[in-house]
Design a protein around this motif. Structure first.
Motif, PDB file in Angstrom:
ATOM      1  N   THR A 171      15.280 109.541 100.322  1.00 32.39           N
ATOM      2  CA  THR A 171      16.498 108.939  99.770  1.00 32.39           C
ATOM      3  C   THR A 171      16.949 109.626  98.491  1.00 32.39           C
ATOM      4  O   THR A 171      18.006 109.300  97.952  1.00 32.39           O
ATOM      5  N   GLY A 172      16.143 110.547  97.996  1.00 34.95           N
ATOM      6  CA  GLY A 172      16.480 111.244  96.763  1.00 34.95           C
ATOM      7  C   GLY A 172      15.900 110.597  95.519  1.00 34.95           C
ATOM      8  O   GLY A 172      16.171 111.054  94.407  1.00 34.95           O
ATOM      9  N   GLN A 173      15.094 109.543  95.694  1.00 38.50           N
ATOM     10  CA  GLN A 173      14.474 108.902  94.527  1.00 38.50           C
ATOM     11  C   GLN A 173      13.239 109.686  94.115  1.00 38.50           C
ATOM     12  O   GLN A 173      12.446 110.112  94.955  1.00 38.50           O
ATOM     13  N   CYS A 174      13.066 109.847  92.807  1.00 36.44           N
ATOM     14  CA  CYS A 174      11.927 110.631  92.330  1.00 36.44           C
ATOM     15  C   CYS A 174      10.657 109.788  92.285  1.00 36.44           C
ATOM     16  O   CYS A 174      10.704 108.555  92.213  1.00 36.44           O
ATOM     17  N   ILE A 175       9.534 110.476  92.292  1.00 34.89           N
ATOM     18  CA  ILE A 175       8.237 109.811  92.254  1.00 34.89           C
ATOM     19  C   ILE A 175       8.018 109.079  90.934  1.00 34.89           C
ATOM     20  O   ILE A 175       7.296 108.085  90.868  1.00 34.89           O
ATOM     21  N   CYS A 176       8.692 109.559  89.868  1.00 31.66           N
ATOM     22  CA  CYS A 176       8.479 108.973  88.534  1.00 31.66           C
ATOM     23  C   CYS A 176       9.038 107.559  88.439  1.00 31.66           C
ATOM     24  O   CYS A 176       8.329 106.622  88.032  1.00 31.66           O
ATOM     25  N   CYS A 177      10.304 107.365  88.797  1.00 30.86           N
ATOM     26  CA  CYS A 177      10.873 106.017  88.677  1.00 30.86           C
ATOM     27  C   CYS A 177      10.387 105.107  89.806  1.00 30.86           C
ATOM     28  O   CYS A 177      10.290 103.893  89.633  1.00 30.86           O
ATOM     29  N   ARG A 178      10.045 105.689  90.962  1.00 34.65           N
ATOM     30  CA  ARG A 178       9.469 104.861  92.021  1.00 34.65           C
ATOM     31  C   ARG A 178       8.150 104.241  91.554  1.00 34.65           C
ATOM     32  O   ARG A 178       7.879 103.059  91.763  1.00 34.65           O
ATOM     33  N   ASP A 179       7.351 105.041  90.883  1.00 33.45           N
ATOM     34  CA  ASP A 179       6.090 104.546  90.339  1.00 33.45           C
ATOM     35  C   ASP A 179       6.345 103.514  89.237  1.00 33.45           C
ATOM     36  O   ASP A 179       5.658 102.490  89.169  1.00 33.45           O
ATOM     37  N   ALA A 180       7.330 103.778  88.367  1.00 34.14           N
ATOM     38  CA  ALA A 180       7.625 102.847  87.272  1.00 34.14           C
ATOM     39  C   ALA A 180       8.107 101.497  87.800  1.00 34.14           C
ATOM     40  O   ALA A 180       7.691 100.439  87.307  1.00 34.14           O
ATOM     41  N   PHE A 181       8.964 101.504  88.812  1.00 33.25           N
ATOM     42  CA  PHE A 181       9.425 100.242  89.400  1.00 33.25           C
ATOM     43  C   PHE A 181       8.258  99.476  90.026  1.00 33.25           C
ATOM     44  O   PHE A 181       8.199  98.238  89.964  1.00 33.25           O
ATOM     45  N   ALA A 182       7.309 100.199  90.621  1.00 33.59           N
ATOM     46  CA  ALA A 182       6.148  99.543  91.225  1.00 33.59           C
ATOM     47  C   ALA A 182       5.249  98.925  90.157  1.00 33.59           C
ATOM     48  O   ALA A 182       4.655  97.859  90.361  1.00 33.59           O
ATOM     49  N   ARG A 183       5.151  99.585  88.999  1.00 33.99           N
ATOM     50  CA  ARG A 183       4.304  99.083  87.920  1.00 33.99           C
ATOM     51  C   ARG A 183       4.964  97.985  87.106  1.00 33.99           C
ATOM     52  O   ARG A 183       4.285  97.212  86.438  1.00 33.99           O
ATOM     53  N   LYS A 184       6.274  97.928  87.137  1.00 39.36           N
ATOM     54  CA  LYS A 184       7.030  97.034  86.253  1.00 39.36           C
ATOM     55  C   LYS A 184       6.558  95.584  86.276  1.00 39.36           C
ATOM     56  O   LYS A 184       6.339  94.979  85.216  1.00 39.36           O
ATOM     57  N   PRO A 185       6.339  94.952  87.455  1.00 37.22           N
ATOM     58  CA  PRO A 185       5.891  93.550  87.450  1.00 37.22           C
ATOM     59  C   PRO A 185       4.508  93.349  86.850  1.00 37.22           C
ATOM     60  O   PRO A 185       4.163  92.238  86.453  1.00 37.22           O
ATOM     61  N   HIS A 186       3.716  94.435  86.785  1.00 39.77           N
ATOM     62  CA  HIS A 186       2.335  94.339  86.321  1.00 39.77           C
ATOM     63  C   HIS A 186       2.153  94.797  84.880  1.00 39.77           C
ATOM     64  O   HIS A 186       1.094  94.605  84.297  1.00 39.77           O
ATOM     65  N   GLU A 187       3.211  95.401  84.284  1.00 38.35           N
ATOM     66  CA  GLU A 187       3.067  95.948  82.936  1.00 38.35           C
ATOM     67  C   GLU A 187       4.060  95.389  81.937  1.00 38.35           C
ATOM     68  O   GLU A 187       3.876  95.578  80.726  1.00 38.35           O
ATOM     69  N   TRP A 188       5.109  94.732  82.403  1.00 39.26           N
ATOM     70  CA  TRP A 188       6.135  94.221  81.477  1.00 39.26           C
ATOM     71  C   TRP A 188       6.462  92.783  81.854  1.00 39.26           C
ATOM     72  O   TRP A 188       6.840  92.498  82.980  1.00 39.26           O
ATOM     73  N   TRP A 189       6.296  91.893  80.881  1.00 42.32           N
ATOM     74  CA  TRP A 189       6.514  90.464  81.106  1.00 42.32           C
ATOM     75  C   TRP A 189       7.495  89.919  80.067  1.00 42.32           C
ATOM     76  O   TRP A 189       7.102  89.183  79.146  1.00 42.32           O
ATOM     77  N   PRO A 190       8.784  90.250  80.180  1.00 36.35           N
ATOM     78  CA  PRO A 190       9.775  89.851  79.170  1.00 36.35           C
ATOM     79  C   PRO A 190      10.275  88.413  79.386  1.00 36.35           C
ATOM     80  O   PRO A 190      11.479  88.159  79.436  1.00 36.35           O
ATOM     81  N   THR A 191       9.342  87.492  79.506  1.00 34.55           N
ATOM     82  CA  THR A 191       9.670  86.108  79.820  1.00 34.55           C
ATOM     83  C   THR A 191       8.943  85.168  78.869  1.00 34.55           C
ATOM     84  O   THR A 191       8.078  85.591  78.086  1.00 34.55           O
ATOM     85  N   LYS A 192       9.246  83.880  78.951  1.00 35.77           N
ATOM     86  CA  LYS A 192       8.531  82.882  78.151  1.00 35.77           C
ATOM     87  C   LYS A 192       7.048  82.875  78.496  1.00 35.77           C
ATOM     88  O   LYS A 192       6.194  82.682  77.629  1.00 35.77           O
ATOM     89  N   GLU A 193       6.749  83.108  79.769  1.00 34.80           N
ATOM     90  CA  GLU A 193       5.358  83.150  80.193  1.00 34.80           C
ATOM     91  C   GLU A 193       4.640  84.333  79.540  1.00 34.80           C
ATOM     92  O   GLU A 193       3.468  84.217  79.147  1.00 34.80           O
ATOM     93  N   GLY A 194       5.337  85.461  79.429  1.00 36.64           N
ATOM     94  CA  GLY A 194       4.748  86.627  78.783  1.00 36.64           C
ATOM     95  C   GLY A 194       4.458  86.346  77.315  1.00 36.64           C
ATOM     96  O   GLY A 194       3.377  86.677  76.806  1.00 36.64           O
TER      97      GLY A 194
END
Length: 378
Positions: free
Chosen positions: A30-53
């Motif tokens: 699809t033309g998506q790079c490995i870098c942002c694909r990996d970052a999107f996959a990690r996002k739920p596990h590394e960034w918690w910008p919520t009240k719970e976080g």
């Protein structure tokens, strides 16, 4: 990150703005790079910008306060004079009331703006500051050795000095926790096998032995085995990233710092150091056709804080003007005690791999694999 030139067709990611000037950046159908694909996959596990976080962070902080009650400080932080570390100091003191020891390592490359920012933050927050000044002739000699070695990570002398100083201070003060301004929202993008570990003391020694001319009598050099044992195996210092538990927005943080502390904007990301500015704006683009803004903008795209069109428009602007580049080269050359033509010759040398010098890269790769295995089992 070898970043050796390639004959491949030039391509830019369809989602972020990473390109394939670096051979480590690859793309799917699809033309998506490995870098942002990996970052999107990690996002739920590394960034918690919520009240719970925020609640998770506060729970951790309370545990640290109880554990460190008998020590002079709850945590250590690095203070570079940049936005991330300054905002972290503000947040930890004003919001969480932590007792902090701020650590700054002066490698001789500080900008005036960074120095003023550190003074303002420390004074207004009333926090203790420990500054270690690296002996300049030794730093100069090591920095020149790296340029002559023609390896990728030219920021290693500064980075190694900071972290080795931090770990030694932690031992001296009995500190267990280092809170880092590194954050997912602006630093989530990594190139596979990118960079080279700055804490490989064996590699530092080998490069200096091959290309240095003076003895490193006082430079805070830490051996690889000592680092891996104290920091990784024993866990003497736990590195925490509080900004990953917040809806951290760098531009909003910068505005707050300007309003409350008179913070001075020093320019682009990680350019509190005049050498880092030269490295990012001149060395990397000249040597590898690599624009580090792509990493930062792509991270902001992943975080939802910048659109791809905005990033592409920003990238149309020159990274640095010819006049500024000339001034920066004159400054760096004079500081290093060489001519501008000699500096330009060093920048134009063919790339050399860090692994061409004695190293402990295998130990780092093994440690990284074990760390990923432990994380995967959680």
């Amino acid at each position: 990150m070898q970043m050796l030139q390639s004959s491949r067709r030039y391509q830019v990611c369809s989602i972020c703005v990473m390109d394939n000037n670096n051979p480590g950046v690859t793309f799917d159908e699809t033309g998506q790079c490995i870098c942002c694909r990996d970052a999107f996959a990690r996002k739920p596990h590394e960034w918690w910008p919520t009240k719970e976080g925020r609640a998770r962070l506060e729970k951790t902080v309370e545990s640290i306060k109880q554990e460190m009650a008998g020590k002079p400080y709850d945590v250590m932080i690095g203070l570079s004079g940049g936005v991330d570390s300054a905002y972290l100091a503000h947040f930890l003191k004003r919001e969480l009331n932590l007792r902090m020891l701020a650590v700054h390592v002066d490698g001789g490359w500080n900008t005036e703006a960074a120095v003023r920012n550190i003074e303002k933050i420390v004074r207004q927050l009333d926090i203790d500051l420990y500054t270690y000044v690296v002996e300049w002739e030794e730093m100069r000699d090591l920095q020149l050795a790296y340029l002559r070695a023609s390896v990728l990570n030219q920021d290693t002398p500064q980075d190694h000095a900071f972290f080795s100083t931090l770990y030694r201070l932690a031992h001296r003060y009995g500190q267990r926790y280092f809170m880092n301004g590194v954050n997912f929202s602006s630093e989530s993008i990594h190139v596979p096998d990118g960079g080279y570990p700055a804490m490989d003391g064996r590699n530092v020694r080998a490069i200096h032995k091959a290309h240095g001319t003076a003895l490193l009598r006082t430079f805070p050099l830490m051996g690889t085995l000592q680092y891996l044992w104290l920091v990784r195996a024993r866990g003497q210092v736990q590195i925490l990233k509080p900004l990953n538990y917040l809806p951290y927005d760098k531009e909003a943080a910068k505005r707050l710092l300007m309003n409350e502390y008179g913070f001075v904007d020093y320019g682009s990301k990680h350019q509190e150091s005049r050498f880092t500015k030269f490295y990012q704006e001149i060395y990397l683009p000249t040597r590898y056709s690599f624009d580090k803004r792509r990493l930062h903008y792509s991270a902001l795209i992943v975080a939802g804080q910048m659109t791809r069109d905005e990033a592409l428009a920003q990238l149309q602007q020159p990274l640095v003007t010819m006049e500024q580049a000339a001034r920066d080269k004159r400054f760096v050359a004079k500081k290093l005690g060489i001519t501008v033509s000699e500096l330009e010759r060093l920048v134009a040398l063919p790339p050399v791999l860090h692994e061409s010098f004695a190293n402990n890269a295998l130990l780092y790769r093994l440690n990284h694999s074990l760390k990923r295995l432990r994380v995967g089992r959680r």
